[in-house]
Enzyme design. Structure first.
Site, PDB file in Angstrom:
ATOM      1  N   ASP A  60       0.830  -1.221   0.000  1.00  0.00           N
ATOM      2  CA  ASP A  60       0.000   0.000   0.000  1.00  0.00           C
ATOM      3  C   ASP A  60       0.859   1.265   0.000  1.00  0.00           C
ATOM      4  OD1 ASP A  60      -2.052  -1.896   0.445  1.00  0.00           O
ATOM      5  OD2 ASP A  60      -1.828  -1.688   2.605  1.00  0.00           O
ATOM      6  N   GLU A 237     -11.406  -0.418  -3.424  1.00  0.00           N
ATOM      7  CA  GLU A 237     -10.693   0.229  -2.321  1.00  0.00           C
ATOM      8  C   GLU A 237      -9.470   0.950  -2.872  1.00  0.00           C
ATOM      9  OE1 GLU A 237      -9.647  -3.066   0.221  1.00  0.00           O
ATOM     10  OE2 GLU A 237      -7.909  -3.626  -1.005  1.00  0.00           O
TER      11      GLU A 237
END
Length: 494
Positions: A60, A237
């Site tokens: 991420d 997401e």
């Protein structure tokens, strides 16, 4: 889906050659009838040089380039227990920059587990980090939170917890990100909305008076419905935004966090009402997916930054170099932070290509005298063409020459192990058979451009005096004498 080897089906190759001009003509007619702009030159910028992976076991990833001359990198650590930060004056420098833990999870209650997906932003002369966290007594009660630091250098000073980012629903929420469009700051994030049977959707709202608050209308932008958004889990997401050409492009990650993970994309005009869901157009197909040929799996949860010269947009993302995972993918620590250049199609849309192989990032070779055309391979044959939307066909890694250390070879990006080589003075992309003949045919002496010293020219290793040049759209190694010849033998790296 595994990539077929180029040129393995002669009938299919002949059919593609026949269909290609027909398809191109149909697309032009459709574009004109739909009122779309005719294809023009893609935007060009100098090549970038990075080595992947940038950082191992960091998922991420978010990289922010600040006006102080530093890039700042934060990412999820495999232990899910802290927030880390590093900085460097170059993107590649982040690979070896010292890493500091700037915040650690609580030992009880809120913000005590699953510390996920931090992002760092500089807003109103202060640093903010958005992140997601669960509770020690309920690790899946994931919510979004913010930290603030007033120091000029976020690696120093203290971080103040600004608490939870409140949304209309007290439900699973994560991946807060922020951007400014037309002077308005927005927050975008992922959340599970009551009444919708999936894991998470993507939302958008204006920021409030404080950059950990939202205000006004909350707009649902993405609900995962396509097959590629619902593999393993029904997920949208990790939203991230890049702006160019009068448009806003919002990428998001979809499906489970294994090899199914991929990027989708929305787009809208910068002048549109971004809080009107109808202003956004959603791509029906993913824009960045796993690639078995390059051994890259599950690319996703990206951010965007810019190159050191400010000319190129850079895609920052994580993936794994293995497909098969035992157990829950979240327990596999091997997601790596990676970088590659974003190219821009003639219609103004981003082209992410494929996740490139590990090692040096590839380049494109733009023709000097046909400035909209690039070297590419098609059915083994090397040629130049404009508007190469199958980006990886026109990307090559410049590596140490197969014949000698003083030469270079050009390795195909989407077919690793295949190189640009001449045979009968014509150039092809073919698999290295390890022979001395192939090594010589696939090696070139890199020189300053014969028509422009800012470019490059490639002289054959085993036929000195012959250079790579285009003629009638195809590439050859030939003697160069006239100014026109020199123009056709000069290329610019992008």
């Amino acid at each position: 889906m595994p990539l077929p080897l180029p040129g393995t089906d002669p009938a299919a190759r002949r059919a593609r050659r026949r269909l290609r001009p027909v398809v191109a003509a149909v697309l032009v007619v459709l574009a004109v009838s739909a009122g779309l702009p005719a294809a023009g030159p893609a935007q060009a910028a100098s090549a970038v040089n990075y080595t992947n992976p940038l950082v191992n076991q960091r998922a991420d990833p978010h990289i922010f380039r600040h006006t102080d001359g530093y890039y700042y990198l934060t990412a999820t650590v495999p232990q899910y227990d802290r927030i880390v930060l590093r900085r460097a004056t170059t993107l590649q420098g982040l690979a070896t920059a010292a890493e500091s833990t700037i915040w650690y999870r609580h030992t009880s209650g809120e913000m005590g587990a699953h510390i996920w997906a931090p992002e760092i932003h500089f807003i109103n002369n202060r640093w903010y980090i958005y992140f997601a966290a669960g509770r020690t007594d309920d690790v899946w009660r994931i919510r979004m939170y913010a930290l603030e630091n007033a120091s000029a250098n976020p690696l120093t000073g203290s971080w103040t917890e600004r608490g939870r980012i409140t949304t209309p629903w007290d439900t699973f929420s994560l991946d807060a990100s922020t951007f400014v469009a037309n002077g308005v700051r927005y927050l975008t994030w992922a959340q599970q909305e009551p009444g919708i049977s999936n894991n998470s959707n993507v939302y958008l709202a204006r920021m409030g008076a404080n950059p950990w608050q939202i205000t006004g209308t909350v707009t649902r932008l993405v609900v995962p419905t396509y097959d590629w958004e619902t593999r393993g889990y029904r997920v949208a997401e990790g939203p991230a935004v890049v702006q160019r050409n009068g448009r806003i492009f919002l990428t998001y990650s979809a499906s489970a966090t294994d090899a199914n993970y991929c990027l989708g994309m929305l787009s809208a005009s910068t002048t549109a009402n971004l809080l009107d869901a109808a202003s956004w157009s959603k791509s029906p197909t993913p824009v960045f997916v796993s690639n078995a040929a390059t051994s890259q799996y599950g690319p996703g949860h990206n951010s965007f930054t810019v190159s050191e010269d400010g000319q190129s947009d850079i895609l920052v993302y994580h993936d794994r170099n293995h497909r098969d995972i035992t157990g829950d993918p979240l327990n596999d620590p091997n997601r790596r932070t990676r970088l590659q250049k974003v190219y821009w199609n003639a219609d103004g849309t981003p082209n992410f290509g494929i996740p490139v192989p590990d090692g040096a990032t590839p380049v494109r070779l733009r023709s000097h005298d046909q400035a909209n055309s690039y070297v590419r391979h098609y059915d083994y044959r090397a040629r130049i063409e404009p508007n190469v939307t199958n980006l990886a066909d026109s990307q090559f890694r410049i590596v140490t020459g197969l014949a000698s250390g003083g030469s270079v070879s050009l390795e195909s990006t989407n077919f690793p192990g295949y190189y640009l080589r001449h045979r009968g003075y014509a150039l092809y992309v073919e698999k290295n058979d390890g022979s001395a003949l192939f090594g010589g045919d696939a090696s070139f002496r890199r020189q300053s451009g014969l028509a422009d010293s800012a470019g490059i020219s490639l002289e054959s290793h085993n036929f000195p005096g012959r250079h790579v040049r285009h003629r009638s759209g195809l590439l050859y190694v030939e003697a160069v004498s006239s100014s026109a010849d020199r123009g056709s033998a000069t290329f610019h790296l992008e």
